[in-house]
Design a protein around this motif. Structure first.
Motif, mmCIF file in Angstrom:
data_model
loop_
_atom_site.group_PDB
_atom_site.id
_atom_site.type_symbol
_atom_site.label_atom_id
_atom_site.label_comp_id
_atom_site.label_asym_id
_atom_site.label_seq_id
_atom_site.Cartn_x
_atom_site.Cartn_y
_atom_site.Cartn_z
ATOM 1 N N ILE A 47 54.621 9.536 -7.180
ATOM 2 C CA ILE A 47 54.915 9.049 -8.533
ATOM 3 C C ILE A 47 53.818 9.517 -9.485
ATOM 4 O O ILE A 47 54.091 9.946 -10.615
ATOM 5 N N PRO B 230 62.230 7.775 -1.510
ATOM 6 C CA PRO B 230 62.549 7.541 -2.922
ATOM 7 C C PRO B 230 61.419 7.920 -3.868
ATOM 8 O O PRO B 230 61.675 8.406 -4.971
ATOM 9 N N GLU B 231 60.169 7.715 -3.442
ATOM 10 C CA GLU B 231 59.060 8.060 -4.340
ATOM 11 C C GLU B 231 58.977 9.565 -4.520
ATOM 12 O O GLU B 231 58.687 10.049 -5.634
ATOM 13 N N ILE C 267 61.538 11.651 -4.336
ATOM 14 C CA ILE C 267 62.684 12.041 -5.176
ATOM 15 C C ILE C 267 62.403 11.723 -6.641
ATOM 16 O O ILE C 267 62.604 12.561 -7.535
ATOM 17 N N PHE C 268 61.911 10.513 -6.892
ATOM 18 C CA PHE C 268 61.641 10.120 -8.276
ATOM 19 C C PHE C 268 60.532 10.966 -8.870
ATOM 20 O O PHE C 268 60.632 11.427 -10.017
ATOM 21 N N CYS D 175 61.826 14.333 -9.729
ATOM 22 C CA CYS D 175 62.711 14.262 -10.908
ATOM 23 C C CYS D 175 61.924 14.057 -12.197
ATOM 24 O O CYS D 175 62.385 14.421 -13.276
ATOM 25 N N LEU D 176 60.747 13.472 -12.086
ATOM 26 C CA LEU D 176 59.937 13.245 -13.289
ATOM 27 C C LEU D 176 59.347 14.546 -13.837
ATOM 28 O O LEU D 176 59.150 14.686 -15.040
ATOM 29 N N VAL D 177 59.035 15.493 -12.959
ATOM 30 C CA VAL D 177 58.324 16.708 -13.390
ATOM 31 C C VAL D 177 58.997 17.410 -14.574
ATOM 32 O O VAL D 177 58.332 17.762 -15.540
ATOM 33 N N PRO D 178 60.303 17.638 -14.547
ATOM 34 C CA PRO D 178 60.918 18.357 -15.683
ATOM 35 C C PRO D 178 61.076 17.520 -16.953
ATOM 36 O O PRO D 178 61.583 18.031 -17.952
ATOM 37 N N LEU D 179 60.655 16.271 -16.954
ATOM 38 C CA LEU D 179 60.936 15.378 -18.090
ATOM 39 C C LEU D 179 60.351 15.917 -19.396
ATOM 40 O O LEU D 179 61.021 15.903 -20.434
ATOM 41 N N PHE E 63 62.445 19.001 -20.621
ATOM 42 C CA PHE E 63 63.772 18.697 -21.156
ATOM 43 C C PHE E 63 63.692 17.829 -22.415
ATOM 44 O O PHE E 63 64.574 17.901 -23.276
ATOM 45 N N MET F 148 63.284 20.280 -25.065
ATOM 46 C CA MET F 148 64.578 20.941 -25.300
ATOM 47 C C MET F 148 65.491 20.067 -26.143
ATOM 48 O O MET F 148 66.180 20.557 -27.047
#
Lengths: 406, 199
Positions: free
Chosen positions: A189, A251-252, A254-255, A258-262, A265, A268
């Protein structure tokens, strides 16, 4: 006291945070004083403020403007391109936003203070980057010499001045280092949070997701993969399925991933709202006249069509050789992945920025420091002197070059 | 499964779907201005021009002079750099972009040609053939624009040859110019009646 106990005491002292920080600060101060001395001798100007201001060139003008217009109640959101199509959205917003924040507090609304505040902020970022770079080296290489070599190269080595001036180098390096450190210590995280900021600093930051993927693959192959030579295709698919299922159960991880591209984007989405084009940061590169011939074509052009090659072409080739050798020797493919991505991205239009991005991408210097620590003392001394001398020459060139004449 | 893990999976799902949505919206540039798309996205014009310039300066009823004094920003691909007298089309075709606010009016198009190499060129508007580029004694080419061809917004005017265009020094060995010179155009105007007679 036995020898081993004595060594352990010395080792413990050398790895204490206060000691590491002291070394970092000393190396940093020595390197910046060296730059100041080069500046004095090259220009005859003895003022510290003159030195601090004149080190900022090229893109720092853009960042200074960027910071000003963020600071003026976000006027930047209404700013239009210049007469030749260059626009602020070529530069990701996190770094100028941070500088603008501190400028509003400490800058007295004086534009001249932007450079100084930026340099102060970058100094903190750079020292944090070095500290966590040291810790990363200890986690992965478990070598005190390699870890201290890394921090020495970053402070005293090539292109070190980039980490002090109004560029994104220091912030990017710090966040990237944190990403790598948290990845290897499995704090996913924290890795994701650092990654989100990383991808808001430069578009290359989003590429860290590939580092995560390669690291997971490497770990799986080392620890869990079972390969049946009698049924290779079947075992490949079986391993693939097991790899996906195993990692989806974290889950940590995966989350965090998923946070890295925040950051990327989010920028964008902002550009889509302002310009109607979410990929504006990419399309605007046209205004800088950048081609996309690719690394191989540019190498052929430099070493065949335009032989003899210039300094930057030779440096690019040496970086490629370094990446290949360190990959073969160290087999840390997740690090090599990021080095290759940065190399391909920076060398696609020209070699102008390749050494700077290579030094700033963390993994190249880490891998080099690892190799360096295994050389014989005389080789190390020779290389160290060469690198320090080349940095002095680079600083002098940087100080004396007039961007308007290039 | 622990509540924390469920929350992490849900948040991951939300992030992933958001990224897909942002990507989908970003790939659609229809909300960007015409000038923005022409230069940055479609790369159809050589030089950057703002939407305001496109609508006010590079529009119908304005004479575009393709010399280095006049800075013709609405030149598309296929043109060389503006020269003191005119601009060459290099290769088989060259585009010019003109903004039209009232496409329902009657229009005439007029070109001033400074020099023609041996190639036969045709004139197109929005990829519809208007006629041959055959200059008269004064170097002029004029046509009435058929109704229904022009649209509101950006319109593309193309001068094109179907022949292969060779470098000048390939055709004339004594020449030092190695550009693929096709046709040397001095000016263009897309004019709506009755202003036509005054241009």
């Amino acid at each position: 006291m036995t020898d081993s106990l004595k060594h352990k005491k010395i080792y413990d002292r050398l790895t204490k945070p206060y000691f590491i920080l002291s070394v970092l600060i000393v190396l940093f101060v020595v390197s910046r004083i060296s730059m100041y001395v080069v500046f004095m001798r090259a220009t005859g100007d003895h003022s510290v403020r003159g030195f601090l201001v004149s080190m900022n060139k090229w893109d720092t003008g853009w960042y200074q403007w960027y910071v000003t217009y963020i600071g003026k109640d976000l006027e930047i959101l209404h700013a239009t391109p210049t007469y030749n199509g260059q626009a602020w959205w070529a530069f990701f917003p996190l770094f100028p936003s941070i500088v603008a924040f501190f400028w509003k507090i400490f800058g007295n609304n004086d534009q001249n203070n932007i450079l100084l505040i930026g340099e102060a902020v970058n100094t903190v970022f750079f020292l944090v980057a070095e500290y966590f770079g040291f810790k990363y080296m200890m986690v992965t290489r478990k070598s005190l010499f390699a870890a201290y070599s890394y921090v020495a190269f970053m402070s005293l080595g090539l292109y070190s001045f980039y980490f002090s001036i109004l560029y994104t180098e220091a912030l990017f390096l710090m966040l990237l280092t944190l990403c790598f450190y948290f990845l290897k210590t499995k704090r996913y995280i924290a890795m994701g949070i650092a990654g989100a900021f990383l991808s808001a600093t430069r578009n290359a930051g989003i590429m860290f997701v590939f580092v995560i993927l390669v690291d997971l693959i490497e770990e799986y192959i080392r620890q869990e993969a079972k390969f049946d030579k009698k049924a290779p295709v079947k075992s490949l698919f079986s391993n693939l399925k097991d790899f996906v299922v195993t990692n989806l159960k974290k889950p940590e991880l995966i989350f965090g991933t998923c946070l890295v591209p925040l950051g990327f984007f989010s920028f964008m989405a902002l550009l889509s709202k302002i310009t109607g084009d979410g990929l504006a940061f990419l399309h605007v590169q046209r205004a800088w006249g950048k081609n996309s011939n690719g690394l191989l074509r540019n190498l052929k052009y430099a070493f065949y069509n335009e032989f003899p090659p210039d300094f930057l072409s030779i440096a690019t080739l040496l970086i490629i050789i370094l990446i290949v050798i360190t990959c073969i020797n160290q087999k840390r493919f997740y690090e090599t992945t990021f080095s290759v991505i940065i190399l391909l991205a920076s060398a696609s239009s020209s070699f102008y920025s390749v050494p700077r991005y290579a030094i700033g991408c963390f993994t190249v210097v880490v891998a080099f420091s690892d190799e360096f620590s295994k050389f014989k003392p005389l080789t190390r001394a020779f290389l160290g002197v060469i690198i320090a001398a080349m940095e002095i020459i680079l600083i002098k060139y940087w100080i004396l070059v007039d961007p308007n004449l290039v | 499964m622990k509540a924390k893990n469920v929350i992490l999976y849900i948040l991951s799902g939300i992030l992933f779907i958001s990224y897909l949505a942002v990507m989908a919206i970003s790939l659609d540039t229809s909300r960007a201005t015409d000038a923005y798309r022409l230069y940055y996205v479609d790369k159809k014009v050589k030089y950057y021009l703002s939407q305001k310039d496109l609508e006010k300066k590079f529009c119908a009823d304005r004479k575009f002079v393709f010399t280095s004094d006049y800075n013709p920003l609405n030149l598309g691909n296929g043109w060389g750099d503006p020269e003191p007298d005119a601009t060459w089309i290099l290769g088989k075709s060259g585009d010019v972009f003109v903004y039209v606010t009232h496409p329902e009016r009657d229009y005439r198009i007029k070109l001033e040609i400074s020099q023609v190499m041996s190639y036969e060129n045709d004139l197109y508007i929005n990829d519809v053939l208007i006629g041959k580029v055959e200059p008269d004694e004064q170097g002029n080419v004029e046509y009435q624009v058929p109704a229904g061809i022009l649209t509101e917004g950006v319109n593309k005017i193309t001068i094109r040859t179907d022949s292969e265009v060779y470098p000048l020094n390939y055709i004339n060995p004594d020449a030092t110019d190695n550009r693929r010179l096709n046709i040397y155009v001095r000016s263009l105007i897309l004019s709506s009646a009755p202003e036509w007679s005054q241009i």
